[in-house]
Design an enzyme around this catalytic site. Structure first.
Site, short mmCIF file in Angstrom:
data_model
loop_
_atom_site.label_atom_id
_atom_site.label_comp_id
_atom_site.label_asym_id
_atom_site.label_seq_id
_atom_site.Cartn_x
_atom_site.Cartn_y
_atom_site.Cartn_z
N GLU A 159 -88.06 -106.88 -62.32
CA GLU A 159 -86.87 -107.20 -63.11
C GLU A 159 -85.94 -108.17 -62.37
O GLU A 159 -85.35 -109.06 -62.98
CB GLU A 159 -86.10 -105.91 -63.43
CG GLU A 159 -84.89 -106.11 -64.33
CD GLU A 159 -85.28 -106.60 -65.71
OE1 GLU A 159 -84.96 -107.77 -66.03
OE2 GLU A 159 -85.91 -105.84 -66.47
N GLY B 23 -80.94 -112.16 -62.14
CA GLY B 23 -80.06 -111.30 -61.36
C GLY B 23 -79.86 -109.96 -62.01
O GLY B 23 -80.78 -109.15 -62.14
N LYS C 47 -88.59 -119.18 -62.99
CA LYS C 47 -88.08 -118.10 -63.84
C LYS C 47 -88.48 -118.31 -65.30
O LYS C 47 -88.80 -117.35 -66.01
CB LYS C 47 -86.56 -118.02 -63.69
CG LYS C 47 -86.12 -117.61 -62.29
CD LYS C 47 -84.62 -117.73 -62.12
CE LYS C 47 -84.17 -117.31 -60.72
NZ LYS C 47 -82.73 -117.51 -60.52
#
Length: 435
Positions: free
Chosen positions: A130, A135, A206
């Site tokens: 996660e 973040g 990401k």
């Protein structure tokens, strides 16, 4: 009393130390929540001598991360070293030994995530990640569980706190790129070598992770078109604002008739767009799909607190499964060879800042170059160049056209003797694209 679950930490940097402190400070609460005590038994660090106080407190501190990853008394490995190696090898070793792993490593998950997840399933272990994206935003879990009933059509995201902080400083405070970078470095938001952030590499990692989950496909960072923010100036933000836009470093993944369109680059978004209001080190992810429509998640995308929170949440969930004896979720089938759209074929509007000689005939030359490739100009604004008295800035926006056609226009200008130079090219997202 049941024996504690052994935890091994690979890396004790800012995030690793935050995770260690959280596990120690909240030990009783976490034990009550999960049914077993979590005991950090070993940690791997580069400089063992610098962590002498931890060794004195009874924690085994060693230099070899693989030794921690494979220790018999470690049930759960937490990888927080960063970088591709030795992190990938340590995760593989831990999973192969049947140990579950929690990681915050976006590079490893972007490049090797599908293979590692498959290995975890084969070994009866679990791999949680996660904290690798966003973040403190729980976007991985949302895509894996909460939105699994949806057919996702697009993901739009601001997923690099460093560049978003710099863009905010340039837009709001009129800073130059150099001053905004220095400020971000002073505050600890940017590394001494900011390449991965300012060139969009971090965001591409990401986006590859998010797109893989959203579209159930094998997607790597090499499949993402990537551009950075180095060419942006304060005057671009001024002109964008006058045109009704904000500039954001936007990561976009879309289903198109041509295939998956995956891009990370500065983008003009309308000021009323939710992404335009995401400032500072905040991150935001918008997911659109059927039947839910659109979901937007926003939260802190940088800092030890946000990342540590996501890591500890994963640790607690994995620990709960280990205590209850639940088997890990089975992986969904993924498309091993998805079709990707070529950016050259994608139709977009574009903002151009061109540096031109301040003389008659320039607009005619420019118009001819655009017309030759069938690119239609939407607006033109000429302003004095801030540093060159004999030059001007020409701010041009185009109607939607293929990115390849605009490439050919700019290449033609570069080869000609027109003295028209490209300052910056920023794609516009305002709902007018036509694929």
């Amino acid at each position: 009393m049941e024996e504690a679950l052994g935890v091994g930490l690979l890396g004790l940097g800012v995030v690793g130390r935050g995770v260690l402190e959280a596990l120690q400070r909240n030990a009783r609460a976490y034990e009550a929540r999960g049914g077993r005590r979590l005991e950090v038994r070993a940690a791997a660090v580069r400089n063992v001598a610098a962590r002498a106080e931890l060794a004195a407190a009874g924690l085994s501190v060693v230099a070899d991360p693989r030794a921690v990853a494979t220790r018999p008394d470690i049930d759960l490995v937490v990888e927080l070293m960063g970088g591709e190696e030795p992190a990938t090898g340590c995760i593989e070793a831990a999973l192969s030994a049947g140990k579950s792993v929690v990681t915050a490593n976006k590079e490893v998950m972007a490049k090797s995530g599908p293979a590692l997840l498959k290995l975890a399933e084969a070994c009866g272990a679990e791999l949680r990640y996660e904290a690798s994206v966003g973040g403190g935003i729980p976007i991985i879990g949302v895509l894996q569980r909460d939105l699994q009933a949806n057919e996702v059509s697009s993901v739009r995201a601001i997923i690099n706190g460093t560049t978003n902080y710099m863009i905010t400083a340039m837009s709001r405070d009129g800073m130059s790129y150099e001053d905004a970078l220095a400020d971000a470095q002073r505050l600890g938001y940017a590394e001494a070598d900011p390449t991965n952030d300012v060139d969009g590499i971090d965001a591409a990692y990401k986006l590859a992770i998010l797109a893989s989950l959203a579209f159930h496909s094998q997607i790597g960072p090499e499949d993402v078109h990537c551009e950075g923010i180095r060419l942006l100036t304060a005057r671009d933000f001024f002109h964008a604002r006058n045109l009704g836009y904000s500039i954001r470093m936007l990561a976009t993944a879309r289903q198109t008739p041509l295939g998956l369109d995956l891009r990370v680059h500065p983008t003009l978004v309308p000021t009323e767009d939710p992404m335009a209001g995401v400032e500072g080190v905040l991150n935001a992810v918008s997911v659109s799909g059927e039947p839910i429509g659109s979901v937007v998640l926003e939260g802190p995308g940088a800092g030890a607190g946000a990342t540590s929170s996501a890591v500890v949440a994963d640790i607690l969930e994995v620990a709960g499964r280990l205590v209850s004896g639940q088997t890990p979720r089975r992986l969904r089938q993924i498309d091993q060879s998805p079709r990707f759209a070529s950016l050259a074929d994608i139709h977009v509007r574009t903002y151009l800042r061109l540096e031109v000689p301040d003389r008659a005939g320039v607009l005619a030359e420019l118009g001819a170059a655009f017309a030759a490739e069938g690119v239609s100009i939407a607006s033109v604004l000429q302003t004095p160049h801030p540093e060159r008295s004999q030059s001007a800035d020409l701010i041009v926006t185009t109607h939607a056209c293929s990115d390849g056609a605009l490439d050919r226009v700019l290449q033609g200008l570069d080869r000609s003797d027109s003295e028209i130079e490209l300052g910056v090219r920023i794609r516009i997202e305002d709902g007018c694209d036509n694929d």
